[in-house]
Scaffold this motif. Structure first.
Motif, PDB file in Angstrom:
ATOM      1  N   TYR A   1      -9.489  -6.098   2.151  1.00  8.43           N
ATOM      2  CA  TYR A   1      -8.722  -5.206   1.209  1.00  8.43           C
ATOM      3  C   TYR A   1      -7.771  -6.304   1.010  1.00  8.43           C
ATOM      4  O   TYR A   1      -7.880  -7.124  -0.653  1.00  8.43           O
ATOM      5  N   TRP A   2      -7.112  -7.226   1.688  1.00  8.43           N
ATOM      6  CA  TRP A   2      -6.594  -8.486   1.893  1.00  8.43           C
ATOM      7  C   TRP A   2      -6.556  -9.743   1.671  1.00  8.43           C
ATOM      8  O   TRP A   2      -5.957 -10.410   1.523  1.00  8.43           O
ATOM      9  N   LEU A   3      -7.622  -9.877   2.789  1.00 10.52           N
ATOM     10  CA  LEU A   3      -7.664 -11.852   3.059  1.00 10.52           C
ATOM     11  C   LEU A   3      -8.619 -12.175   1.813  1.00 10.52           C
ATOM     12  O   LEU A   3      -7.879 -13.199   2.113  1.00 10.52           O
ATOM     13  N   PRO A   4      -9.658 -11.994   1.258  1.00  5.15           N
ATOM     14  CA  PRO A   4     -10.123 -12.981   0.520  1.00  5.15           C
ATOM     15  C   PRO A   4      -9.394 -13.313  -0.479  1.00  5.15           C
ATOM     16  O   PRO A   4      -8.574 -12.138  -1.473  1.00  5.15           O
TER      17      PRO A   4
ATOM     18  N   THR B   1     -16.375  -8.061  -0.818  1.00  2.00           N
ATOM     19  CA  THR B   1     -16.206  -7.031  -0.581  1.00  2.00           C
ATOM     20  C   THR B   1     -17.651  -6.098  -0.436  1.00  2.00           C
ATOM     21  O   THR B   1     -16.974  -4.930   0.321  1.00  2.00           O
ATOM     22  N   SER B   2     -16.750  -5.754  -1.562  1.00  2.22           N
ATOM     23  CA  SER B   2     -17.075  -4.300  -2.749  1.00  2.22           C
ATOM     24  C   SER B   2     -18.386  -3.676  -2.232  1.00  2.22           C
ATOM     25  O   SER B   2     -18.551  -2.324  -1.237  1.00  2.22           O
ATOM     26  N   GLY B   3     -19.431  -4.277  -1.765  1.00  2.54           N
ATOM     27  CA  GLY B   3     -21.338  -3.642  -1.656  1.00  2.54           C
ATOM     28  C   GLY B   3     -20.667  -2.885   0.022  1.00  2.54           C
ATOM     29  O   GLY B   3     -21.565  -1.998  -0.103  1.00  2.54           O
ATOM     30  N   SER B   4     -20.529  -3.704   0.782  1.00  6.02           N
ATOM     31  CA  SER B   4     -19.977  -3.245   1.788  1.00  6.02           C
ATOM     32  C   SER B   4     -19.070  -2.317   2.080  1.00  6.02           C
ATOM     33  O   SER B   4     -18.617  -1.375   2.987  1.00  6.02           O
ATOM     34  N   LEU B   5     -18.050  -1.629   1.667  1.00  6.58           N
ATOM     35  CA  LEU B   5     -17.049  -1.485   1.885  1.00  6.58           C
ATOM     36  C   LEU B   5     -17.759   0.508   1.231  1.00  6.58           C
ATOM     37  O   LEU B   5     -17.047   0.991   2.651  1.00  6.58           O
ATOM     38  N   TRP B   6     -18.238   0.329   0.399  1.00  3.97           N
ATOM     39  CA  TRP B   6     -18.004   2.103   0.368  1.00  3.97           C
ATOM     40  C   TRP B   6     -18.915   2.852   1.775  1.00  3.97           C
ATOM     41  O   TRP B   6     -18.645   4.052   2.316  1.00  3.97           O
TER      42      TRP B   6
ATOM     43  N   THR C   1       1.378  -1.457  -0.076  1.00  5.26           N
ATOM     44  CA  THR C   1      -0.123  -0.263   0.439  1.00  5.26           C
ATOM     45  C   THR C   1       0.864   1.058  -0.377  1.00  5.26           C
ATOM     46  O   THR C   1       0.480   2.014  -1.109  1.00  5.26           O
ATOM     47  N   VAL C   2       2.466   1.505   0.765  1.00  8.52           N
ATOM     48  CA  VAL C   2       2.789   2.270   0.919  1.00  8.52           C
ATOM     49  C   VAL C   2       3.761   2.805  -0.396  1.00  8.52           C
ATOM     50  O   VAL C   2       3.525   3.884  -0.930  1.00  8.52           O
ATOM     51  N   ARG C   3       3.868   2.064  -0.792  1.00  6.12           N
ATOM     52  CA  ARG C   3       4.804   2.022  -1.852  1.00  6.12           C
ATOM     53  C   ARG C   3       3.958   2.110  -3.359  1.00  6.12           C
ATOM     54  O   ARG C   3       4.071   3.072  -4.808  1.00  6.12           O
TER      55      ARG C   3
ATOM     56  N   PRO D   1      -6.714  -3.781  -4.490  1.00  2.00           N
ATOM     57  CA  PRO D   1      -8.352  -3.126  -4.493  1.00  2.00           C
ATOM     58  C   PRO D   1      -8.478  -1.967  -4.645  1.00  2.00           C
ATOM     59  O   PRO D   1      -8.162  -1.067  -4.861  1.00  2.00           O
ATOM     60  N   HIS D   2      -9.735  -2.026  -6.312  1.00  4.68           N
ATOM     61  CA  HIS D   2     -10.181  -0.451  -6.556  1.00  4.68           C
ATOM     62  C   HIS D   2     -10.125   0.343  -5.400  1.00  4.68           C
ATOM     63  O   HIS D   2     -10.621   1.613  -5.541  1.00  4.68           O
ATOM     64  N   GLU D   3     -11.112   0.046  -4.677  1.00  3.97           N
ATOM     65  CA  GLU D   3     -11.737   0.361  -3.405  1.00  3.97           C
ATOM     66  C   GLU D   3     -10.436   1.345  -2.757  1.00  3.97           C
ATOM     67  O   GLU D   3     -10.607   2.890  -2.470  1.00  3.97           O
ATOM     68  N   GLN D   4      -9.800   0.838  -2.818  1.00  5.47           N
ATOM     69  CA  GLN D   4      -7.865   1.025  -1.626  1.00  5.47           C
ATOM     70  C   GLN D   4      -7.456   2.490  -2.670  1.00  5.47           C
ATOM     71  O   GLN D   4      -7.426   3.320  -1.985  1.00  5.47           O
TER      72      GLN D   4
END
Length: 711
Positions: free
Chosen positions: A616-619, A565-570, A327-329, A346-349
């Protein structure tokens, strides 16, 4: 009046005070004595005060000079607008409402605007008061030009402040420490307590509350968003490295060693990129290494036996480290104008990576157009206060009525209690300053040379002592400054001090009324509401993530980029941003009482961030392996426990919420395949961390504060 500030406090900003005083005099004296233009002199005097004192610009001298240069056209436009709207009181008040609302709300989009908003507001305030004299607009603009030019040169040449490291450089330093720590963990599997404390301390220093105003990457653009995300990920990375170094020893693991080596390389590369250097490896380097690590972990043959639990936990913790490093890179690359494509992430990230700048601004504005946003509250409170002050000053035909608005601008606070405290001190300071200034005017009479000789020393004292002495010293000393200045451009009597005292008290009263009627609790109430909303928004994310890990949730179409998880992230992401804004203001307000026995708001924000990071990362990217029924029941039970605890915590009960997730039994760990076993431990580490965050956030288990016995 309050105690006089110490010499260290007073003269710590002495260079700035001398610089502003000299540049103000450089514009004021020629206009008043050589040109004999009082209007030019007034604006040449107040422009450096507006952008040098009222808006203390951050950064180096060159950076502050650039801020003045960029603000000058906007200041000229506001002076022209104020001059035109001074035709009637209602027109000027309506203009004040719009200007204050736009500037204050717009400051949420860019830190550069936030640093000059008070100065820009003062430019409109000066111009919108009677007399209505559009013919004087050229003189007003000339005064602005003289004052701005003198301030710009002063910032570049007089007492240049030492350069402070930028936020990007601070993040780069943190990443260098992360790289060294990863290298240390390659040689030894643990770190000593001092190194762990240094990691956590360095992470805390990256918080925005530790950065100067105007230097925080809080803008709506892609660069600021990416830099803020890089700082957040770097803080999380440092804490995770400290946790990894504190785990019990585990058997040697070649795959883990390789991934840790990749983390060290990625951190060094990201630090170089943030300092303006060239990237040695692409942003996808560590992502590919992480994917190989997951494949090797899942492909372990059964014949080797079940890996020790300590090794499984170390691997899971290392994965969280790698995810933060990726993420930081990636964020560092986006912050420095690198490739906007983030394939595989992940697009959401990194949703903002390919979004046009105009839309990013629209998203920021729309996200704060709610009464629950402290940005919206501050903008409305400030705009109403200044507009009401302009209306009252014009209706009552107060002499020097702009002082009324200046009092509202400088004394209004985000809480009613804070405003009342400032008003009391300011009233006392103004009264003392008015008495002293009145005595000076009576004694000096029409001796202009006396006022001319006192102006610069008076400004130096006022601008060095006032900012650190509080409202009493600031208002009292500023009263002396304006008295010595006005005495040089127009005949004055002791009634000038009477007018200033009345105006300051009027403005103080208006500010206090607005503070009482418009969100008087400041961010404290919004902190509770926003955290409660955040906690209530996270259960769907937790359940969706657990279902995606165990395979209970259907996988998305391979042709789409949407994650399970996209539906519940926003909704959760939006609530986290609102809560972070409330927390940023909350920490600037004086506390009525100690929060040691109440909720830990930062832990609540950390909980929300950890929920999103796990989603973002577990699934697994290749689909979840099959799990035995007992393992599925454990996942369902643990997930429901976290969800129930989050919903209880949203009510912020006084005893707090205590949650302990039952660990995976050895039987469950041994009865599953290697890939499923590792995923279960990943989920266990994540859920237990969430449980710990909830327990800390609600203050459960914290020692009760000591109370004195009442006789």
């Amino acid at each position: 009046m309050p105690r006089l500030p110490s010499l260290t406090e007073s003269f710590g900003g002495g260079g700035r005070a001398v610089r502003v005083a000299l540049v103000a005099a450089a514009g004021f004296y020629p206009a008043a004595y050589l040109m004999d233009r009082p209007v030019v002199a007034l604006y040449a005097l107040f422009t450096p005060i507006a952008f040098g004192v009222l808006s203390p610009l951050p950064g180096s001298g060159q950076h502050r000079a650039g801020s003045v240069l960029r603000a000058a056209p906007a200041a000229a436009a506001l002076i022209a607008l104020g001059t035109a709207l001074a035709v009637t009181t209602w027109a000027a008040a309506a203009g004040m409402l719009v200007v204050a609302l736009v500037l204050t709300f717009g400051a949420a989009c860019t830190p550069r605007l936030a640093s000059v908003v008070p100065g820009l507001q003062l430019c409109y305030i000066l111009a919108c008061f009677p007399p209505y004299a559009p013919a004087t607009l050229p003189e007003r603009l000339l005064g602005l030009l003289l004052g701005a030019a003198a301030l710009l040169l002063g910032e570049l040449l007089l007492f240049p402040a030492p350069r402070r490291p930028s936020y990007a450089e601070r993040v780069a330093d943190a990443l260098d420490l992360s790289a060294r720590t990863a290298g240390l963990l390659l040689r030894a599997e643990s770190v000593d307590g001092g190194t762990a404390d240094r990691l956590r301390t360095t992470g805390r220093e990256l918080r925005f509350s530790r950065q100067p105003h105007g230097c925080r990457p809080t803008g709506a653009g892609r660069t600021d968003r990416a830099l803020a995300q890089a700082g957040s990920a770097a803080r999380r990375l440092l804490d995770q490295l400290a946790a990894l170094g504190g785990l019990p020893p585990a058997p040697a693991d070649t795959a883990s060693q390789a991934l840790l080596h990749g983390v060290a390389a990625a951190c060094s590369d990201a630090a170089s990129v943030l300092r303006g250097g060239r990237s040695v490896r692409g942003a996808e380097f560590l992502e590919e290494m992480t994917a190989r690590f997951l494949d090797e972990r899942a492909g372990e043959p059964e014949g080797r036996g079940v890996p020790p639990y300590a090794l499984l936990r170390r691997r899971s913790t290392l994965l969280t480290v790698a995810a933060s490093a990726v993420t930081v890179r990636t964020a560092a690359g986006l912050a420095t104008g690198g490739d906007r494509a983030v394939p595989g992430l992940p697009h959401e990230q990194f949703w903002y990576a390919r979004v046009p700048a105009v839309r990013l601004w629209f998203v920021r504005v729309r996200g704060n157009l709610t009464p629950r946003s402290v940005v919206f509250q501050n903008a409305v409170r400030t705009a109403l206060g200044l507009a009401l002050a302009r209306l009252v000053a014009g209706s009552l035909d107060l002499s020097h009525g702009f002082w009324v608005l200046l009092s509202v601008l400088t004394l209004a606070r985000t809480t009613a209690v804070g405003t009342w405290s400032a008003v009391r001190s300011a009233a006392a300071g103004t009264l003392v300053g008015a008495v002293v200034a009145g005595a000076l005017i009576i004694g000096a009479g029409d001796a202009t040379a006396v006022y001319a000789g006192l102006l610069v020393p008076m400004m130096v004292i006022a601008f060095s002592v006032g900012p650190v002495g509080g409202p009493a010293w600031a208002q009292g000393l500023f009263t002396l400054v304006v008295s010595t200045a006005f005495a040089q451009i127009a005949p004055v009597t002791w009634r000038l001090e009477e007018a200033r005292l009345v105006d300051v008290l009027t403005g103080s009263g208006i500010g206090l009324v607005c503070g009482l009627l418009a969100w008087p609790a400041g961010a404290r109430t919004e902190m509770r509401r926003s955290v409660a909303a955040l906690l209530r928004a996270t259960p769907p994310v937790v359940l969706d993530t657990a279902d995606a890990v165990t395979g209970r949730r259907a996988e998305p179409d391979a042709d789409t980029a949407e994650r399970p998880t996209s539906g519940s992230l926003w909704p959760a992401l939006h609530r986290l941003r609102i809560a972070e804004a409330a927390y940023a203001q909350f920490r600037t307000e004086a506390a009525l009482r100690s929060d040691d026995d109440g909720p830990d708001w930062l832990a609540a924000l950390n909980y929300g961030s950890r929920v999103l990071s796990g989603a973002y990362w577990l699934p697994p990217a290749q689909g979840a392996p099959s799990l035995p029924p007992d393992a599925r029941r454990w996942v369902e039970t643990a997930g429901q426990q976290v969800v129930a605890a989050a919903l209880r915590a949203a009510d912020l009960p006084s005893p707090g919420v205590t949650l302990r997730i039952a660990p995976l039994s050895p039987l469950l760990r041994s009865a599953t395949s290697p890939g499923a076993r590792s995923l279960l431990v990943d989920l266990e580490v994540w859920l237990q961390a969430l449980a710990g965050d909830l327990t800390t956030a609600t203050g459960a288990g914290r020692p009760a504060p000591r109370r004195r016995d009442v006789p």
